[in-house]
Design an enzyme around this catalytic site. Structure first.
Site, PDB file in Angstrom:
ATOM      1  CD  GLU A  27       9.815  14.530 -23.709  1.00  0.00           C
ATOM      2  OE1 GLU A  27       9.347  15.650 -23.411  1.00  0.00           O
ATOM      3  OE2 GLU A  27      10.970  14.373 -24.123  1.00  0.00           O
TER       4      GLU A  27
ATOM      5  CG  HIS B 137       8.224  12.068 -28.503  1.00  0.00           C
ATOM      6  ND1 HIS B 137       9.073  12.766 -29.336  1.00  0.00           N
ATOM      7  CD2 HIS B 137       8.927  11.838 -27.362  1.00  0.00           C
ATOM      8  CE1 HIS B 137      10.232  12.947 -28.726  1.00  0.00           C
ATOM      9  NE2 HIS B 137      10.174  12.393 -27.524  1.00  0.00           N
TER      10      HIS B 137
ATOM     11  CE1 TYR C 179       3.279  12.487 -53.228  1.00  0.00           C
ATOM     12  CE2 TYR C 179       5.054  12.320 -54.834  1.00  0.00           C
ATOM     13  CZ  TYR C 179       3.965  11.761 -54.184  1.00  0.00           C
ATOM     14  OH  TYR C 179       3.571  10.494 -54.485  1.00  0.00           O
TER      15      TYR C 179
ATOM     16  CG  HIS D 208      14.068   9.573 -28.886  1.00  0.00           C
ATOM     17  ND1 HIS D 208      14.683   9.319 -27.676  1.00  0.00           N
ATOM     18  CD2 HIS D 208      13.143  10.524 -28.632  1.00  0.00           C
ATOM     19  CE1 HIS D 208      14.139  10.090 -26.734  1.00  0.00           C
ATOM     20  NE2 HIS D 208      13.204  10.824 -27.298  1.00  0.00           N
TER      21      HIS D 208
ATOM     22  CG  HIS E  66      14.040  15.355 -28.134  1.00  0.00           C
ATOM     23  ND1 HIS E  66      13.561  16.105 -27.080  1.00  0.00           N
ATOM     24  CD2 HIS E  66      13.494  14.125 -27.982  1.00  0.00           C
ATOM     25  CE1 HIS E  66      12.779  15.349 -26.318  1.00  0.00           C
ATOM     26  NE2 HIS E  66      12.719  14.137 -26.857  1.00  0.00           N
TER      27      HIS E  66
END
Length: 243
Positions: free
Chosen positions: A104, A122, A143, A124, A184
């Site tokens: 990635e 990142h 919020y 999953h 993803h």
């Protein structure tokens, strides 16, 4: 994307791709990079221990000057050592280590080139990934969406590790510090690894809240208005300790 492949240090796997993989990159990590690598490994392990990824299915990076340190592809985080430091320049050329960087990498580099990010996480994560399959934007269930810059968008699906996915992600990140990736997962960034991680955890929590509230038969969750979110954004500007 999933990095669930054979441990490359055991298999000796090397590939052509982003940068020039294979031999040692010719320099050792300096003191700042060494400290940053230790923090990166701790953060990567935290994503596993707190259930945001399974195995090596996410990735983490941190920028030190013009070098991006990043988790390697397919190596379980509990096996990473100080000698495994993996780094590339902003063009993706490997400058530290011999382990192949995460597949990635295009997403990470795109964020660093387009923003002031110093760290990226990142994952999953289960609830966030589920939400990414249902909507184009996470409904304003809480919020704390304001802490990510506003309503969290979903980047259109593209194959993992591609420039197309990186481009779709940048569109979803415009004016935001995090987004969902369709079918993803998630990506968030910050000025520190701690901030990037906290944003990831917050996004997963909001997705879980929305899915939970939406699952009650015969009821629909109340949502905040954009005006209410804007008010929170103003209040957050002065949030936290000073000095």
């Amino acid at each position: 994307m999933a990095e669930q492949r054979t441990n490359q240090r055991d298999a000796g796997d090397r590939r052509d791709g982003v940068g020039d993989m294979g031999e040692s990159r010719g320099r050792r990590a300096d003191a700042e990079e060494t400290r940053a690598w230790a923090d990166l490994v701790d953060t990567a392990r935290r994503t596993v221990s707190e259930g945001l990824v399974v195995g090596t299915s996410g990735n983490v990076s941190v920028r030190v000057g013009e070098t991006v340190l990043v988790t390697p592809s397919g190596v379980p985080y509990d096996r990473l050592t100080p000698d495994d430091v993996t780094g590339v320049d902003l063009d993706g050329r490997q400058v530290l280590g011999t382990l192949v960087p995460t597949s990635e990498l295009p997403m990470h580099l795109a964020v660093y080139r387009a923003t002031g990010a110093r760290a990226i996480v990142h994952t999953h994560a289960v609830h966030a990934t589920a939400v990414s399959t249902l909507v184009d934007e996470l409904p304003l269930i809480h919020y704390m969406a304001a802490a990510l810059g506003g309503p969290v968008r979903v980047a259109r699906y593209a194959t993992y590790g591609t420039d197309e996915l990186a481009e779709n992600m940048l569109h979803a990140l415009a004016g935001r510090t995090g987004c969902l990736l369709q079918n993803h997962g998630t990506i968030t960034y910050g000025t520190t690894l701690s901030q990037a991680y906290d944003r990831t955890a917050q996004l997963e929590w909001m997705c879980r809240v929305w899915l939970t509230a939406s699952s009650v038969p015969g009821r629909s969750p109340s949502l905040l208005s954009r005006e209410q979110l804007d008010e929170v954004s103003e209040r957050l500007r002065g949030y936290g300790q000073r000095g």
